[in-house]
Design an enzyme around this catalytic site. Structure first.
Site, PDB file in Angstrom:
ATOM      1  N   ASP A 198       0.841  -1.203   0.000  1.00 33.13           N
ATOM      2  CA  ASP A 198       0.000   0.000   0.000  1.00 33.13           C
ATOM      3  C   ASP A 198       0.876   1.253   0.000  1.00 33.13           C
ATOM      4  OD1 ASP A 198      -2.189  -1.639   0.197  1.00 33.13           O
ATOM      5  OD2 ASP A 198      -2.337  -1.458   2.381  1.00 33.13           O
TER       6      ASP A 198
HETATM    7  N1  URA Z   1      -1.188  -5.891   3.826  1.00 39.57           N
HETATM    8  C1  URA Z   1      -1.696  -4.644   3.864  1.00 39.57           C
HETATM    9  O1  URA Z   1      -2.737  -4.391   4.467  1.00 39.57           O
HETATM   10  N2  URA Z   1      -1.007  -3.677   3.227  1.00 39.57           N
HETATM   11  C2  URA Z   1       0.151  -3.891   2.582  1.00 39.57           C
HETATM   12  O2  URA Z   1       0.739  -2.953   2.047  1.00 39.57           O
HETATM   13  C3  URA Z   1       0.661  -5.199   2.549  1.00 39.57           C
HETATM   14  C4  URA Z   1      -0.040  -6.184   3.188  1.00 39.57           C
END
Ligand code: URA
Length: 259
Positions: A102
């Site tokens: 993310d």
């Molecule tokens: N899980 C998440 O919620 N975000 C990420 O960036 C990676 C795994």
């Protein structure tokens, strides 16, 4: 180039794993099983590992310490991307990130030009372990560890694979384990729990949703490792470096499990 060097450069295994793979008759050169690691091969030879053709394309693998604030894409109209950090790299045009983190997540991201490698790392069927450190603004339910271990059900009803949760819930507690305003302020005022979650899945917001299903709310997330490959502690945020041969195999050695 020697056949064993070619095979390890193309991520079939370490030099010693490759020796065993050759010995077991799993490599063909132009249709013939070859067991000699020292055999010289050239660009026109067709190399098969089990049934898979190994391309002669030169492959590159980088470890990148993703900072928060950039998206895991090759291009984006609005946001800075992880690839913006590779603009100075000669191979920039060929490279792409393996999987996604993310925008607000930090940590280990592999960047490569090897589509096959990327597929094997991210394919749900391969169950490659990923380890994340998180901080949560809310404490997690008392049974979080056992529910994660059994395979937690998300709020939308999705059933997750079993995951390992190591939890430390002392950020907002004093030495005696009591909720302490002082400790809360020292901890930045928000964090009520922190832990390490090891998962084998990679759906959208996987960790955040799993933590939320246990009553938590992730406010900081960092990927620490993929397979047995850990983020180099000497690699600063926004920096990258090439993976070593050993490190490539640590992330995933697709043939190793069958030796
Ligand atoms: N899980 C998440 O919620 N975000 C990420 O960036 C990676 C795994």
């Amino acid at each position: 180039m020697r056949l064993d060097k070619f095979l390890s450069q193309h991520n079939i295994g370490t030099r010693s794993e490759v020796k065993k793979i050759l010995k077991n008759g799993r490599i063909r050169v132009n249709g013939e099983i070859v067991k000699a690691p020292e055999m010289q091969i050239g660009e026109t030879d067709i190399i098969l590992a089990d049934e898979r053709v190994i391309s002669h394309q030169e492959l590159y693998y980088y470890m990148f310490h993703k900072p928060a604030g950039c998206v895991s894409a090759c291009s984006d109209r609005e946001h800075e991307t992880v690839m913006d950090y590779f603009k100075g790299c000669d191979r920039f045009d060929e490279l792409f990130p393996v999987g996604r983190l993310d925008k607000d997540t930090e940590g280990l991201l592999i960047v490569t030009n090897d589509g096959d490698f990327s597929h094997r790392l991210t394919s749900p069927g391969k169950h490659v372990e990923k380890r994340y450190y998180f901080r949560s603004a809310e404490p997690l339910d008392a049974d979080a560890v056992s529910r994660m271990a059994q395979g937690i059900t998300l709020r939308d009803g999705t059933k997750c694979s079993p995951a390992g949760l190591l939890l430390r819930e002392e950020a907002a507690h004093d030495k005696n384990g009591c909720l302490s305003e002082d400790a809360l302020i020292k901890s930045g005022g928000a964090s009520m729990a922190e832990g390490i979650l090891t998962i084998t899945e990679g759906a959208y917001h996987q960790v955040k949703r799993m933590v939320a299903a246990c009553g938590g709310r992730v406010i900081y997330l960092k990927r620490l490792s993929i397979g047995n490959l850990s983020l180099d502690p000497n690699l600063g945020k926004g920096a990258y470096r090439e993976l070593t041969e050993e490190e490539k195999c640590l992330a995933i050695s697709p043939f190793a499990e069958k030796i």
